[in-house]
Motif scaffolding. Structure first.
Motif, PDB file in Angstrom:
ATOM      1  N   UNK A 122       0.356   3.479   6.856  1.00 48.70           N
ATOM      2  CA  UNK A 122       1.306   4.551   7.157  1.00 48.70           C
ATOM      3  C   UNK A 122       1.514   5.418   5.928  1.00 48.70           C
ATOM      4  N   UNK A 123       1.902   4.793   4.843  1.00 49.40           N
ATOM      5  CA  UNK A 123       2.167   5.508   3.599  1.00 49.40           C
ATOM      6  C   UNK A 123       0.944   5.349   2.693  1.00 49.40           C
ATOM      7  N   UNK A 124       0.019   6.319   2.745  1.00 47.39           N
ATOM      8  CA  UNK A 124      -1.251   6.186   2.045  1.00 47.39           C
ATOM      9  C   UNK A 124      -1.074   6.037   0.541  1.00 47.39           C
ATOM     10  N   UNK A 125      -0.147   6.808  -0.044  1.00 47.10           N
ATOM     11  CA  UNK A 125       0.048   6.764  -1.493  1.00 47.10           C
ATOM     12  C   UNK A 125       0.543   5.399  -1.942  1.00 47.10           C
ATOM     13  N   UNK A 126       1.605   4.917  -1.299  1.00 42.20           N
ATOM     14  CA  UNK A 126       2.165   3.627  -1.675  1.00 42.20           C
ATOM     15  C   UNK A 126       1.199   2.490  -1.352  1.00 42.20           C
ATOM     16  N   UNK A 127       0.524   2.592  -0.211  1.00 46.86           N
ATOM     17  CA  UNK A 127      -0.405   1.539   0.169  1.00 46.86           C
ATOM     18  C   UNK A 127      -1.580   1.472  -0.807  1.00 46.86           C
ATOM     19  N   UNK A 128      -2.092   2.624  -1.222  1.00 49.76           N
ATOM     20  CA  UNK A 128      -3.205   2.640  -2.169  1.00 49.76           C
ATOM     21  C   UNK A 128      -2.785   2.017  -3.500  1.00 49.76           C
ATOM     22  N   UNK A 129      -1.562   2.316  -3.945  1.00 50.11           N
ATOM     23  CA  UNK A 129      -1.081   1.734  -5.196  1.00 50.11           C
ATOM     24  C   UNK A 129      -0.962   0.218  -5.074  1.00 50.11           C
ATOM     25  N   UNK A 130      -0.379  -0.240  -3.953  1.00 52.94           N
ATOM     26  CA  UNK A 130      -0.233  -1.679  -3.738  1.00 52.94           C
ATOM     27  C   UNK A 130      -1.590  -2.358  -3.665  1.00 52.94           C
ATOM     28  N   UNK A 131      -2.554  -1.706  -3.008  1.00 56.41           N
ATOM     29  CA  UNK A 131      -3.876  -2.300  -2.885  1.00 56.41           C
ATOM     30  C   UNK A 131      -4.590  -2.377  -4.220  1.00 56.41           C
ATOM     31  N   UNK A 132      -4.569  -1.293  -5.011  1.00 52.70           N
ATOM     32  CA  UNK A 132      -5.305  -1.286  -6.272  1.00 52.70           C
ATOM     33  C   UNK A 132      -4.647  -2.166  -7.328  1.00 52.70           C
ATOM     34  N   UNK A 133      -3.315  -2.295  -7.284  1.00 52.49           N
ATOM     35  CA  UNK A 133      -2.614  -3.076  -8.303  1.00 52.49           C
ATOM     36  C   UNK A 133      -2.484  -4.549  -7.942  1.00 52.49           C
ATOM     37  N   UNK A 134      -2.466  -4.867  -6.657  1.00 43.28           N
ATOM     38  CA  UNK A 134      -2.183  -6.242  -6.234  1.00 43.28           C
ATOM     39  C   UNK A 134      -3.301  -6.829  -5.370  1.00 43.28           C
ATOM     40  N   UNK A 135      -3.614  -6.161  -4.261  1.00 44.61           N
ATOM     41  CA  UNK A 135      -4.497  -6.750  -3.252  1.00 44.61           C
ATOM     42  C   UNK A 135      -5.943  -6.868  -3.736  1.00 44.61           C
ATOM     43  N   UNK A 136      -6.522  -5.771  -4.220  1.00 47.21           N
ATOM     44  CA  UNK A 136      -7.934  -5.806  -4.630  1.00 47.21           C
ATOM     45  C   UNK A 136      -8.200  -6.775  -5.785  1.00 47.21           C
ATOM     46  N   UNK A 137      -7.363  -6.798  -6.839  1.00 45.78           N
ATOM     47  CA  UNK A 137      -7.601  -7.794  -7.891  1.00 45.78           C
ATOM     48  C   UNK A 137      -7.503  -9.230  -7.378  1.00 45.78           C
ATOM     49  N   UNK A 138      -6.646  -9.456  -6.403  1.00 47.45           N
ATOM     50  CA  UNK A 138      -6.487 -10.786  -5.812  1.00 47.45           C
ATOM     51  C   UNK A 138      -7.741 -11.188  -5.040  1.00 47.45           C
ATOM     52  N   UNK A 139      -8.267 -10.260  -4.233  1.00 47.63           N
ATOM     53  CA  UNK A 139      -9.440 -10.551  -3.411  1.00 47.63           C
ATOM     54  C   UNK A 139     -10.744 -10.516  -4.206  1.00 47.63           C
ATOM     55  N   UNK A 140     -10.845  -9.598  -5.155  1.00 49.39           N
ATOM     56  CA  UNK A 140     -12.125  -9.399  -5.843  1.00 49.39           C
ATOM     57  C   UNK A 140     -12.292 -10.272  -7.080  1.00 49.39           C
ATOM     58  N   UNK A 141     -11.172 -10.565  -7.770  1.00 49.46           N
ATOM     59  CA  UNK A 141     -11.267 -11.284  -9.036  1.00 49.46           C
ATOM     60  C   UNK A 141     -10.463 -12.576  -9.075  1.00 49.46           C
ATOM     61  N   UNK A 142      -9.680 -12.828  -8.057  1.00 43.39           N
ATOM     62  CA  UNK A 142      -8.840 -14.016  -8.067  1.00 43.39           C
ATOM     63  C   UNK A 142      -7.632 -13.893  -8.971  1.00 43.39           C
ATOM     64  N   UNK A 154      16.259  -7.210  -1.873  1.00 44.06           N
ATOM     65  CA  UNK A 154      15.309  -6.999  -0.789  1.00 44.06           C
ATOM     66  C   UNK A 154      14.597  -5.682  -1.038  1.00 44.06           C
ATOM     67  N   UNK A 155      13.277  -5.656  -0.894  1.00 45.86           N
ATOM     68  CA  UNK A 155      12.554  -4.419  -1.172  1.00 45.86           C
ATOM     69  C   UNK A 155      11.370  -4.239  -0.232  1.00 45.86           C
ATOM     70  N   UNK A 156      11.076  -2.979   0.062  1.00 45.05           N
ATOM     71  CA  UNK A 156       9.910  -2.609   0.865  1.00 45.05           C
ATOM     72  C   UNK A 156       8.642  -2.992   0.116  1.00 45.05           C
ATOM     73  N   UNK A 157       7.673  -3.564   0.833  1.00 48.21           N
ATOM     74  CA  UNK A 157       6.410  -3.968   0.214  1.00 48.21           C
ATOM     75  C   UNK A 157       5.231  -3.152   0.722  1.00 48.21           C
ATOM     76  N   UNK A 158       5.055  -3.092   2.037  1.00 47.73           N
ATOM     77  CA  UNK A 158       3.901  -2.393   2.595  1.00 47.73           C
ATOM     78  C   UNK A 158       4.170  -2.149   4.077  1.00 47.73           C
ATOM     79  N   UNK A 159       3.318  -1.300   4.686  1.00 46.10           N
ATOM     80  CA  UNK A 159       3.469  -1.011   6.111  1.00 46.10           C
ATOM     81  C   UNK A 159       2.142  -0.563   6.683  1.00 46.10           C
ATOM     82  N   UNK A 160       1.932  -0.867   7.960  1.00 35.87           N
ATOM     83  CA  UNK A 160       0.749  -0.398   8.679  1.00 35.87           C
ATOM     84  C   UNK A 160       1.191   0.139  10.031  1.00 35.87           C
ATOM     85  N   UNK A 161       0.392   1.037  10.574  1.00 37.12           N
ATOM     86  CA  UNK A 161       0.635   1.575  11.907  1.00 37.12           C
ATOM     87  C   UNK A 161      -0.263   0.817  12.869  1.00 37.12           C
ATOM     88  N   UNK A 162       0.346   0.171  13.854  1.00 33.86           N
ATOM     89  CA  UNK A 162      -0.388  -0.670  14.804  1.00 33.86           C
ATOM     90  C   UNK A 162      -0.457   0.015  16.163  1.00 33.86           C
TER      91      UNK A 162
END
Length: 364
Positions: A122-142, A154-162
């Motif tokens: 949904x939020x491309x900017x925030x999602x891209x930041x979350x992916x490059x800073x958290x998700x991709x290093x986790x999946x690609x490098x452990x 309590x804080x917003x983390x991520x969102x997708x449109x289903x």
């Protein structure tokens, strides 16, 4: 799940960042430039040829300025059905951050598509930041996702449109409850709004804290204080028969460390089902309940007693051993890139329960 209108020409919407409700006239919006403040714009009518181009980059400004700082969220969040808000509850070390990263990564890899759910960020900017800073290093490098030292409970983390096979479209929004700090939620307006707005909860259980079934305790920790604080904060939500009318799921994380232990081995080795298999969910919930009860982890089973609908799941976010941050080379990472197992099962179960609950509520 439609948004309720409050006055002519407006509708009531919810900010997905702070969960404040406010009215929107469906025309006033903002556009954020690469530098400088957001610029106020007026959206064209929906039947205009310009609508699609204008709305893609438009954001809404929430009137609730946290610490006098304005915040914005994409118009996409309010153009479809009511957002489904999912909250994650558990201590900092329970593996909650890894579970969130694993779920986000699996969703990006279209693991929900075979199950009848098509997704886009949904939020491309925030999602891209979350992916490059958290998700991709986790999946690609452990690399282990960083533990953020934030003040928000309590804080917003991520969102997708289903979009479902039957044509329904809605945002799925993930919120993270900040570990042990949630015990102070009674003094935090954002946390209280979260508890009154959340549609489903995932309680994260750390198996390192419980015994091994032989009577030997895992640690001196007797329970998870965030479980009790969350349940107490929900006491004004609708109840029936003394149980909360809110779907919940218990996710036993780090289950790969128990992969040779029955009944965990049976579930981790099972192929991913094509849809929400209710009988399989029931069987796994029974096995997971027995697993925790046998290990005297009854405090972590509180959601089963307090929620009308509650499922239990064995999940593994990383599928690998963690090297502790002790200053040695390679510390702060897993021994190999992440290989999640069954991390989407709690989400599938929650969505099924939410749909069933909504259908029953509409029928009443």
């Amino acid at each position: 799940m439609a948004v309720n209108s409050t006055s002519p020409g407006t509708k009531k919407i919810t900010c997905v960042i702070c969960l404040e409700e406010f009215e929107w006239n469906e025309r006033d919006a903002y556009r954020r430039e690469s530098s400088g403040p957001a610029v106020r714009i007026t959206l064209p009518p929906r039947d205009s040829a310009k609508w699609g181009a204008e709305v893609q980059s438009a954001v809404l400004r929430c009137p609730n300025e946290v610490n006098r700082v304005p915040h914005y969220f994409p118009v996409d969040f309010v153009l479809y059905e009511r957002p489904v808000v999912i909250g994650f509850v558990g201590t900092t070390m329970a593996g909650k951050t890894c579970l969130l990263a694993a779920m986000s990564g699996e969703i990006d890899r279209q693991r929900l598509t075979p199950r009848g759910l098509r997704t886009v960020p949904v939020n491309l900017t925030e999602h891209y930041r979350y992916r490059t800073e958290v998700v991709d290093p986790f999946f690609d490098e452990g690399l282990a996702p960083p533990h953020t030292n934030r003040r928000e409970l309590v804080s917003y983390t991520d969102a997708v449109l289903i979009t479902t096979d039957d044509g329904r479209t809605f945002p799925l929004v993930f919120f993270d409850a900040a570990g042990e700090q949630l015990r102070g939620l009674q003094q935090d307006s954002m946390a209280l709004r979260f508890l009154q707005r959340v549609d489903g909860l995932i309680f994260v259980v750390d198996p390192d804290l419980i015994g091994d079934g032989s009577g030997r305790a895992g640690t001196s920790i007797l329970d998870d204080p965030t479980f009790g604080a969350t349940i107490a904060g929900l006491r004004f939500r609708p109840m029936r028969g003394g149980r909360l009318q809110l779907p919940a799921a218990i996710a036993i994380t780090k289950s790969d460390t128990l992969r040779f232990t029955a009944p965990v081995d049976r579930w981790l080795s099972r192929p991913t089902p094509a849809n929400a298999d209710r009988e399989a969910i029931r069987q796994e919930s029974q096995d997971a309940y027995a697993f925790l009860h046998q290990r005297r982890a009854t405090a972590w089973l509180a959601p089963v007693d307090r929620f009308q609908w509650c499922t239990l799941h064995f999940v593994s976010a990383s599928g690998a051993s963690y090297l502790k941050s002790d200053g040695t080379p390679g510390a702060g990472r897993f021994v190999r890139p992440a290989r999640p197992r069954r991390v989407l099962e709690p989400i599938m179960a929650l969505l099924a329960m939410i749909e069933e609950h909504t259908t029953h509520a509409q029928g009443d």
